[in-house]
Design a protein around this motif. Structure first.
Motif, PDB file in Angstrom:
ATOM      1  N   CYS A   1      16.557   7.098   5.060  1.00  0.00           N
ATOM      2  CA  CYS A   1      15.243   7.216   4.436  1.00  0.00           C
ATOM      3  C   CYS A   1      14.509   8.349   5.146  1.00  0.00           C
ATOM      4  CB  CYS A   1      14.455   5.915   4.583  1.00  0.00           C
ATOM      5  SG  CYS A   1      14.151   5.450   6.312  1.00  0.00           S
ATOM      6  N   LEU A   2      13.370   8.755   4.572  1.00  0.00           N
ATOM      7  CA  LEU A   2      12.507   9.736   5.247  1.00  0.00           C
ATOM      8  C   LEU A   2      11.121   9.135   5.363  1.00  0.00           C
ATOM      9  CD1 LEU A   2      13.745  13.024   3.573  1.00  0.00           C
ATOM     10  CD2 LEU A   2      14.108  12.275   5.939  1.00  0.00           C
ATOM     11  N   PRO A   3      10.455   9.276   6.500  1.00  0.00           N
ATOM     12  CA  PRO A   3      11.008   9.811   7.747  1.00  0.00           C
ATOM     13  C   PRO A   3      12.184   8.979   8.253  1.00  0.00           C
ATOM     14  CG  PRO A   3       8.609   9.609   7.866  1.00  0.00           C
ATOM     15  CD  PRO A   3       9.052   8.852   6.657  1.00  0.00           C
TER      16      PRO A   3
ATOM     17  N   VAL B   1      -5.053  10.161  -3.198  1.00  0.00           N
ATOM     18  CA  VAL B   1      -4.318  11.398  -3.484  1.00  0.00           C
ATOM     19  C   VAL B   1      -3.247  11.528  -2.409  1.00  0.00           C
ATOM     20  CG1 VAL B   1      -4.481  13.906  -3.677  1.00  0.00           C
ATOM     21  CG2 VAL B   1      -6.355  12.453  -4.518  1.00  0.00           C
ATOM     22  N   LYS B   2      -2.014  11.858  -2.808  1.00  0.00           N
ATOM     23  CA  LYS B   2      -0.890  11.853  -1.878  1.00  0.00           C
ATOM     24  C   LYS B   2      -0.506  13.275  -1.522  1.00  0.00           C
ATOM     25  CE  LYS B   2       2.620  10.272   0.483  1.00  0.00           C
ATOM     26  NZ  LYS B   2       3.700   9.419  -0.081  1.00  0.00           N
ATOM     27  N   LEU B   3      -0.435  13.526  -0.229  1.00  0.00           N
ATOM     28  CA  LEU B   3       0.025  14.835   0.267  1.00  0.00           C
ATOM     29  C   LEU B   3       1.505  14.759   0.606  1.00  0.00           C
ATOM     30  CD1 LEU B   3      -0.031  17.659   1.612  1.00  0.00           C
ATOM     31  CD2 LEU B   3      -0.900  16.527   3.678  1.00  0.00           C
ATOM     32  N   TYR B   4       2.301  15.502  -0.153  1.00  0.00           N
ATOM     33  CA  TYR B   4       3.714  15.699   0.183  1.00  0.00           C
ATOM     34  C   TYR B   4       3.854  17.143   0.649  1.00  0.00           C
ATOM     35  CZ  TYR B   4       5.169  11.393  -2.181  1.00  0.00           C
ATOM     36  OH  TYR B   4       5.341  10.087  -2.540  1.00  0.00           O
ATOM     37  N   PRO B   5       4.106  17.360   1.947  1.00  0.00           N
ATOM     38  CA  PRO B   5       4.410  18.738   2.350  1.00  0.00           C
ATOM     39  C   PRO B   5       5.636  19.219   1.567  1.00  0.00           C
ATOM     40  CG  PRO B   5       4.024  17.323   4.266  1.00  0.00           C
ATOM     41  CD  PRO B   5       4.117  16.415   3.081  1.00  0.00           C
TER      42      PRO B   5
ATOM     43  N   ALA C   1       9.450  18.096   1.994  1.00  0.00           N
ATOM     44  CA  ALA C   1       9.550  17.082   3.062  1.00  0.00           C
ATOM     45  C   ALA C   1      10.418  15.904   2.667  1.00  0.00           C
ATOM     46  CB  ALA C   1       8.151  16.585   3.440  1.00  0.00           C
ATOM     47  N   THR C   2      10.478  15.599   1.373  1.00  0.00           N
ATOM     48  CA  THR C   2      11.172  14.355   0.982  1.00  0.00           C
ATOM     49  C   THR C   2      11.476  14.373  -0.521  1.00  0.00           C
ATOM     50  OG1 THR C   2      11.040  11.939   1.198  1.00  0.00           O
ATOM     51  CG2 THR C   2       9.019  13.099   0.555  1.00  0.00           C
ATOM     52  N   THR C   3      11.863  13.227  -1.047  1.00  0.00           N
ATOM     53  CA  THR C   3      12.240  13.109  -2.464  1.00  0.00           C
ATOM     54  C   THR C   3      11.146  13.671  -3.385  1.00  0.00           C
ATOM     55  OG1 THR C   3      13.334  11.028  -1.873  1.00  0.00           O
ATOM     56  CG2 THR C   3      12.932  11.409  -4.223  1.00  0.00           C
TER      57      THR C   3
ATOM     58  N   GLU D   1       1.152   7.662   6.281  1.00  0.00           N
ATOM     59  CA  GLU D   1       2.106   6.766   5.627  1.00  0.00           C
ATOM     60  C   GLU D   1       3.397   6.591   6.430  1.00  0.00           C
ATOM     61  OE1 GLU D   1       1.380   4.934   3.215  1.00  0.00           O
ATOM     62  OE2 GLU D   1      -0.345   5.888   2.264  1.00  0.00           O
ATOM     63  N   HIS D   2       3.986   5.442   6.287  1.00  0.00           N
ATOM     64  CA  HIS D   2       5.288   5.091   6.846  1.00  0.00           C
ATOM     65  C   HIS D   2       5.529   5.723   8.220  1.00  0.00           C
ATOM     66  CE1 HIS D   2       6.192   8.926   5.044  1.00  0.00           C
ATOM     67  NE2 HIS D   2       6.549   8.491   3.877  1.00  0.00           N
ATOM     68  N   ILE D   3       4.635   5.364   9.178  1.00  0.00           N
ATOM     69  CA  ILE D   3       4.819   5.950  10.510  1.00  0.00           C
ATOM     70  C   ILE D   3       6.103   5.413  11.134  1.00  0.00           C
ATOM     71  CG2 ILE D   3       2.362   6.404  10.906  1.00  0.00           C
ATOM     72  CD1 ILE D   3       2.322   3.950  12.766  1.00  0.00           C
TER      73      ILE D   3
ATOM     74  N   TRP E   1       0.824  -1.224   0.000  1.00  0.00           N
ATOM     75  CA  TRP E   1       0.000   0.000   0.000  1.00  0.00           C
ATOM     76  C   TRP E   1       0.848   1.260   0.000  1.00  0.00           C
ATOM     77  CZ3 TRP E   1      -4.784  -0.937  -1.464  1.00  0.00           C
ATOM     78  CH2 TRP E   1      -5.241  -2.262  -1.326  1.00  0.00           C
ATOM     79  N   HIS E   2       2.171   1.124  -0.250  1.00  0.00           N
ATOM     80  CA  HIS E   2       3.025   2.316  -0.379  1.00  0.00           C
ATOM     81  C   HIS E   2       4.276   1.921  -1.151  1.00  0.00           C
ATOM     82  CE1 HIS E   2       4.635   6.273   1.391  1.00  0.00           C
ATOM     83  NE2 HIS E   2       5.465   5.859   0.452  1.00  0.00           N
ATOM     84  N   LEU E   3       4.328   2.249  -2.439  1.00  0.00           N
ATOM     85  CA  LEU E   3       5.419   1.768  -3.291  1.00  0.00           C
ATOM     86  C   LEU E   3       5.849   2.833  -4.286  1.00  0.00           C
ATOM     87  CD1 LEU E   3       7.128  -0.706  -4.268  1.00  0.00           C
ATOM     88  CD2 LEU E   3       5.263  -1.156  -5.875  1.00  0.00           C
TER      89      LEU E   3
ATOM     90  N   VAL F   1      -0.802  10.626   3.485  1.00  0.00           N
ATOM     91  CA  VAL F   1       0.050  11.743   3.913  1.00  0.00           C
ATOM     92  C   VAL F   1       1.464  11.285   4.257  1.00  0.00           C
ATOM     93  CG1 VAL F   1      -1.938  13.040   4.778  1.00  0.00           C
ATOM     94  CG2 VAL F   1      -0.583  11.688   6.372  1.00  0.00           C
ATOM     95  N   HIS F   2       2.440  12.042   3.702  1.00  0.00           N
ATOM     96  CA  HIS F   2       3.806  11.964   4.214  1.00  0.00           C
ATOM     97  C   HIS F   2       3.796  12.863   5.436  1.00  0.00           C
ATOM     98  CE1 HIS F   2       8.295  11.670   4.006  1.00  0.00           C
ATOM     99  NE2 HIS F   2       8.133  12.737   4.788  1.00  0.00           N
ATOM    100  N   GLY F   3       3.779  12.280   6.616  1.00  0.00           N
ATOM    101  CA  GLY F   3       3.458  13.038   7.829  1.00  0.00           C
ATOM    102  C   GLY F   3       4.637  13.693   8.513  1.00  0.00           C
TER     103      GLY F   3
HETATM  104 ZN   LIG Z   1       7.086   9.682   2.253  1.00  0.00          ZN
END
Ligand SMILES: [Zn+2]
Ligand SMILES: NC(=O)N[C@@H](CC(=O)O)C(=O)O
Ligand SMILES: [Zn+2]
Length: 349
Positions: A223-225, A103-107, A110-112, A178-180, A17-19, A140-142
């Motif tokens: 990696c991030l986080p 829909v993906k939220l990237y602040p 925040a990351t790549t 995502e990816h807590i 569920w996250h790739l 969300v990339h939190g």
């Molecule tokens: Zn992320």
């Protein structure tokens, strides 16, 4: 039979569920690795340029499908990259298409490939309203990105500064955190309303920040986080193996060419798609919780996305195998998770 000496496990075919599949030449490696085991995957949209429209998502899906091996039934589940300018109409088009599932939220920052991300969620309220209305998931990339926030605190601050206000304003919006990586996120998701769930990666279950910084700096564990202290790792293991339906498999397999990782300012991302379910089996076995792996890997995700579970099964056996030092990747190579070492479970069917 006590699980500690379990030597075989059969489970419904899992989904990722996250790739991150990346694009073009990279797809040959990334799609075949994932499609050899996983039934479906939520494909992240942080390409250059990002997948910001349904039309771009459809084109991207076509490029992915061309790389699915003939004997695989793998189905990519596409996503849109949320920007300050994403319209509610685009959300309706995405839903209509039947190929965009979230829909993906990237602040921003925040990351790549997040520079085109959202600078202020207030700009997205009409879009979020539309998503809430039609049941389109927000992923969300939190992490917050303010320079004065310690990188190890970004996720925890995101909960208070972004997630709680967002959930107050959109109480019905379905959200995947995502990816807590922290006990704060695990506890928040556990106690929050049913419309929020979380993915957990194999590296945040198997590693902590010592694996990044002790004995030298290990760029292939960056990696991030970012990997957190061991107490957070233990909290994630507890959440993943708790049997709670709010936690499910998301590898965040994020390939970068070797040169991009082994650099003075290295890229963030760990590639695990070559052995993802095997790595999760190690983590669940170490927690004496192999009986909880199937729900985490194969049930909780489709249930939260309101999609059918896969009907076929896979089998893993307790057998060690050597992970190559590098894998071909596009026109170069990448260093996979556990490179040059052994993995102790093997998918046999
Ligand atoms: Zn992320
Ligand atoms: N996780 C990472 O470290 N990197 C991901 C982006 C992301 O998921 O944040 C990537 O696309 O490289
Ligand atoms: Zn990711």
């Amino acid at each position: 039979m006590t699980q500690s000496n379990q030597t075989q496990i059969t489970l419904s075919r899992p989904d990722d569920w996250h790739l991150h599949l990346r694009d073009d030449l990279a797809l040959e490696r990334t799609v075949s690795d994932t499609a050899s085991v996983f039934g479906r995957a939520i494909v992240m949209p942080n390409l250059r340029p990002p997948v910001t429209s349904t039309a771009l998502a459809l084109d991207y899906k076509n490029r992915i499908v061309k790389n699915i091996p003939a004997n695989s039934q793998f189905e990519p589940l596409m996503t849109l990259y949320l920007t300050d300018n994403t319209s509610a109409d685009e959300i309706y088009r995405a839903k209509e298409s039947g190929i965009v599932h979230a829909v993906k939220l990237y602040p921003a920052g925040a990351t790549t490939n997040s520079d085109a991300g959202v600078t202020d969620l207030k700009h997205c309220y009409q879009t979020l309203e539309a998503m809430q209305k039609i049941g389109m998931h927000l992923l969300v990339h939190g992490e917050v990105t303010a320079a004065d926030i310690d990188v190890f605190d970004r996720e925890k601050v995101f909960i208070d500064q972004v997630l709680i206000p967002l959930m107050n304003d959109f109480p019905e919006l379905r959200i995947v955190f995502e990816h807590i990586t922290t006990s704060n996120a695990a506890e928040f998701v556990s106690s929050a309303s049913d419309n929020i769930a979380a993915t957990i990666t194999p590296h945040h279950l198997l590693l902590n920040r010592n694996d990044l910084l002790v004995g030298g700096i290990h760029p292939h564990h960056y990696c991030l986080p970012v990997l957190k202290r061991n107490t957070h790792q233990q909290a994630l293991i507890k959440a993943a193996t708790s049997g709670s339906k709010k936690f499910f498999l998301g590898t965040d397999s994020a390939p970068h060419p070797r040169a991009g990782k082994e650099a003075s300012c290295g890229c963030a991302g760990i590639y695990s798609a070559h052995a993802a379910i095997e790595l999760y089996a190690e983590a669940f076995e170490a927690a004496n919780a192999l009986d909880k792996l199937e729900s985490f890997a194969s049930f909780n995700g489709p249930d939260f996305y309101r999609l059918p579970r896969n009907e076929d099964k896979i089998t893993l056996v307790k057998e060690s195998w050597d992970v190559p030092e590098t894998l071909t990747f596009a026109d170069s190579s990448l260093v996979p998770m556990r490179a040059g070492n052994q993995i102790h479970w093997k998918v046999v069917s």
